[in-house]
Structure formats: C-alpha cells, structure tokens
Design an enzyme around this catalytic site. Structure first.
Site, mmCIF file in Angstrom:
data_model
loop_
_atom_site.group_PDB
_atom_site.id
_atom_site.type_symbol
_atom_site.label_atom_id
_atom_site.label_comp_id
_atom_site.label_asym_id
_atom_site.label_seq_id
_atom_site.Cartn_x
_atom_site.Cartn_y
_atom_site.Cartn_z
ATOM 1 N N GLY A 106 19.747 23.581 75.304
ATOM 2 C CA GLY A 106 18.998 24.565 75.782
ATOM 3 C C GLY A 106 18.027 23.854 76.635
ATOM 4 C CB CYS A 161 11.893 34.772 67.811
ATOM 5 S SG CYS A 161 10.859 34.585 69.344
#
Lengths: 303, 244
Positions: free
Chosen positions: A266, A131
């Site tokens: 996504g 991340c």
C-alpha cells in the site's frame, strides 16, 4: 530459476505482489510509470453502492515511518467502478483483478458483491469490513464476530467467486473475527487494514485531519501486521493476503513465512510509484540469497 | 511524469523564510508552468510537493517557503547533494486562453509558478500584468525578476512597507483592462481574486497530499464537474468550476 508463482483460491498469480486497495488509484494511473502487467493482481479502490466524495480535507497526515489517511472511501459508485474504471484498467492490464467492496448495511454489501461477482475481469472479491474512516459502516462490521459473520454469510450467498474478508487490526482478538468469517463461508482473509491513529497541529492546536482520526499505514505497522498474519494463520486455516507496511522483497518473504499466500503493498506506492515493480524485480535475488526455490513452498514456513 | 535524481546547485535564502533551490537534472517531463515536483527528503515518509518556478533543459528552479519540518529540513540541504524528485506532476496553467493582456495575481509563496507562466506568455508575444502581494517588504521575492522579464509589475504589501499598501486584490482596480486571470496564493486570497475579477481565469490550489500523482485520493476537492484530485486534475482549476 526460482518460482515466484502462487495460487489464491484457485486463481494463479505470476507472483504474490498485489498493490493494495486505496494506494493504487484504479491501477491505470500507474501504467504511465511502468508496464503494470508484471503485477500479480491489483486491488481496486474501495467501492460502495453510491458515489462518495469521502471526508473533508485535510485527509493526509505524516508520521515517522508512515502516514495517516482519512480519505473515507471516495469512489464514483459500484456501477462506475465496474464500468468505466475497470474498462480503463483492462486496456492496460490483462489479469484478473480484486474488487474491494465496502458498505453501510449488509444489504449494500450483498448488492455490490453480487455485481462484482457477475463482472468479467474480477477474480476475487475482497470485502472491506474494516475501514476506520467512515461512520455507521466499514469498521463497525469488522469489530464484532456476529456482524462479521453476518456480512460474510450474506456475501457468500451471492458470490461464486472467492470471497476474502478484509479485517481490522483495531480489535482485541483478530482470531475471533477471522473464525467468524470462516464460519460465514469466507474463502480467505485479507489482513490488515490500517490502525486508527491521529496527529495534532501545534500551530492550530487541533487535529491535522479534518476527520480528526485516520488510518495509519506504512513501515510503522509492519510488525503489527506480521504478528496478526502469524496468529490468524495458526488459528484459522484459510488463505491469507498479508498487508501492512510491506515495502521490500524481504518484507514479502517475511509476510509469507508468517502465513500469507500473497501480499499487498500500500503506502510504499505513494512514496515511490515504482515500489511494486522494484519489489517484484528484487524477489528472485532475495530468494536466492535465502535459499528459497519456490515462494509457494515457504507459506507459513516459520510456524 | 518522471522520477529521477537531481543535483543541488544552490539552495539559498532569498527573503524571510523563503529559499531558492537550483537543481540540475532531467526536466523533460515538465510541460507547463504551474506543474509541481514531489521531493523525497531523508527522515520523512512522504515527499514534499513544491511548485515549479522555472525550468529549462537540465535545469530546474524552485522557490519555497519554510512552513514546517519538511521544508525546514529542505532548507538545510547543501549544494552537491542529490535529491529524488517526481517531476511533471499536475495539470499546470493553460496558456491558450490568456488573451493579449492577462492578469497574473499571486500572494507570497504562490508567486513562483506565476514567474514561469509570465516568461512563457511573453515568449508568445503576450503582455502579462503581474500583481504580487506580500505581507511586508522583507518577504519580497521575484519582483525585480518579473520586471527583468519585461512584465508590467505592481507590488502590494499589507503593511505598506513596499509598493501599494494593501492586499494584492486591492491593486486589481489599478490594473486597467485585462483579458484573463491567472492566480496562485493562499485560499482566502484566491477567493478574493475570484470575487473581484471579471471574466474567466485559472486558479491554482494546494492541499495536503499523499502521493502527488493520483494514487491515494488524499487531496480531492469538489468542483462543478465532480471530484478532482488537486495533484492530478489540478492544482489548476478553471474559475467557472470552482466551488468555495
């Protein structure tokens, strides 16, 4: 009849299309748009031990062919995700799902993955060491082979279920990180997470995002993702869930030819809530067009 | 929530940098004033969220300000073109707690959703009082439309070029007794309304959004009841839950 089914580390999927973590809420939100049981699986929103609000807003910015986000792992904590949120999803979705775990220490990764491993309904544990939007955690574990190995090994020790390490593209050599994950005992790899980027607001002459930088996703990153799936497939013989800008049935086929066993979608879900449904429905037509009988048969076929 | 194609009937400039877009299409998913739609625009990856000004069966009115490249591109869309919209997004205003004489206070581009609200409050026999704030006269929108509905309407301009001179919140002292507060406008205005009004109310917020329907958590805000997504649990928050 074409065959869309694939198998990820022993888990049978009706088709390879999986909404990606962070772009599909906790899944049940999409049951208001269509019957989500058509999906191969669902990757849950990134989860940490403690509840997190994430970064300050604005945390969304746009660019040509994609967007930047700096959400920063907003989630209600592992207990609430595997409790309330998963329970809500199970009411509308009957297949095994993918837990997506993040952490700020090896111990936190181990704790959360162990909980996910014991939770009914979780089929695969996807470990996010990539991340770009949190400090002192997330991507810092995924940019060095040593720490990638360390997290993988720690998680492996407490998990009986398949462990997929989700890797960052923000590295010099993704194959080196992938190899470290294999050494640590990973069953597979998810690649790629978002690419770090930024935008400036010309009115304020400052960054658009409160966090200054964010992760780029959408069609803009597809060629980068495809290249990395290709390289990692050659370097490390582990199953790969390919993701990064996948927006069409053609993209799914391309990703699988490069070496992906399954594919996550996504950003496309954010623009079009029906994106995954439309991709799944179009896959047979695209397969017929290109003379493909079985998706299983094309994995890595371009090599 | 719904996804569907709408036909542009008219897209017309009605004040400085403000446009009214009349659309024809399926409005069945729109349940409350204060909800919004998310519009796909050619050449832009993300949709553009716009509040609903008013709607009826098959017909939708949006009023928007050109604030960036997306809304500027939208202002160039001509009649006859078709646009892909997600409709019925967000929670919208609840009419139930309004009482007999609710105060509707809006600033600039925040005024349009209050029009749809005023109309429905009047249908229920309520007597809404609208305070509409603008920077200057040439930005005035909907003032006559509120009056035509039969709503008592006070105009305020920062430079005094129309109505009372001052901010919308400065006009609250002229409002007399009100039963409830509905507000929509820029955040500093909302904060001033929060500070200067009595009793309960509902405030509509905006934030940069990814999806507009709760998938990405891009637009979250903190409230006294935990994190809420502006696009899903919002954009309307109860006065008592707001954290500034």
């Amino acid at each position: 009849m074409v065959d869309l089914s694939v198998e990820l580390s022993g888990i049978a999927l009706d088709n390879p299309v999986i909404p990606a973590s962070g772009a599909f809420g906790y899944g049940y939100e999409f049951a208001e748009w269509y019957d989500i049981n058509i999906l191969g699986s669902i990757a849950l929103k990134g989860t940490t031990r403690e509840p997190r609000f994430g970064n300050d807003t604005p945390r969304i910015a746009e660019c040509a062919c994609g967007l930047l986000n700096s959400v920063g792992l907003q989630n209600p904590g592992i207990e609430a995700v595997l409790g309330q949120e998963l329970a809500k999803l199970k009411r509308v979705y009957s297949k095994p799902v993918i837990a997506n775990i993040s952490g700020f220490s090896v111990e936190e990764y181990r704790y959360c993955c162990a909980l996910a491993d014991r939770t009914e309904g979780i089929g695969i544990i996807e470990v996010n060491i990539s991340c770009p939007n949190v400090h002192d955690g997330g991507m810092s574990f995924g940019t060095k082979p040593e720490s990638a190995y360390e997290v993988t090994k720690a998680v492996r020790e407490v998990c009986g279920k398949p462990v997929y390490m989700k890797l960052s593209p923000n590295v010099a050599d993704i194959c080196e990180i992938a190899a470290a994950c294999r050494e640590g005992g990973a069953d597979g790899l998810s690649l790629i997470n978002t690419l770090m980027g930024m935008r400036l607001d010309l009115k304020t002459k400052k960054p658009v995002l409160a966090n200054k930088t964010g992760g780029l996703s959408g069609p803009a990153v597809f060629p980068v993702a495809l290249r990395m799936v290709w390289q990692v497939y050659e370097a490390v013989r582990l199953p790969i869930i390919g993701m990064g800008g996948v927006s069409s049935a053609e993209d799914v086929v391309e990703m699988m030819l490069a070496g992906a066993t399954a594919v996550q979608v996504g950003a496309a879900n954010l623009k079009n809530p029906y994106a995954c449904k439309e991709i799944i429905e179009r896959l047979p037509k695209v397969m017929e067009k290109y003379g493909i009988d079985s998706l299983k048969g094309i994995i890595g076929g371009a090599h | 929530m719904n996804k569907g194609l709408f036909t542009v009937l008219e897209n017309k400039r009605i004040a400085e940098s403000v446009w009214r877009l009349e659309l024809e299409g399926d409005t069945a998913a729109i349940k409350r004033p204060g909800q919004f739609v998310n519009i796909e625009l050619e050449g832009f990856y993300l949709r553009r969220p716009l509040s609903v000004c008013d709607w009826e069966e098959g017909r939708l009115t949006l009023i928007y300000k050109t604030v960036g490249r997306g809304t500027e591109a939208l202002s160039g869309v001509e009649a006859g073109r078709r646009l892909d919209l997600l409709t019925g997004l967000g929670n919208g205003y609840e009419l139930e707690p309004s009482g007999a004489r609710p105060l509707l206070i809006g600033g600039g581009a925040g005024i349009p959703p209050l029009y749809g609200l005023a109309k429905r409050l009047l249908w229920q026999g309520k007597a809404p009082l609208a305070i509409l704030g603008f920077n200057r006269k040439r930005e005035l929108i909907l003032a006559e439309a509120f009056r035509a509905l039969g709503a008592e309407t006070i105009i305020a301009t920062a430079d005094g070029s129309a109505g009372l001179k001052g901010l919308a919140t400065d006009a609250v002292s002229c409002a007399g007794v009100y039963s409830y507060v509905y507000a929509c406008g820029p955040e500093p205005m909302l904060k001033a309304v929060y500070d200067k009004t009595e009793g309960s109310g509902q405030f509509s917020f905006e934030e940069r959004m990814g999806c507009g329907f709760g998938a990405c958590m891009g637009c979250s805000c903190k409230t006294k009841y935990g994190a809420k997504r502006i696009c899903r649990e919002g954009p309307v928050l109860e006065k008592e839950e707001i954290i500034w």
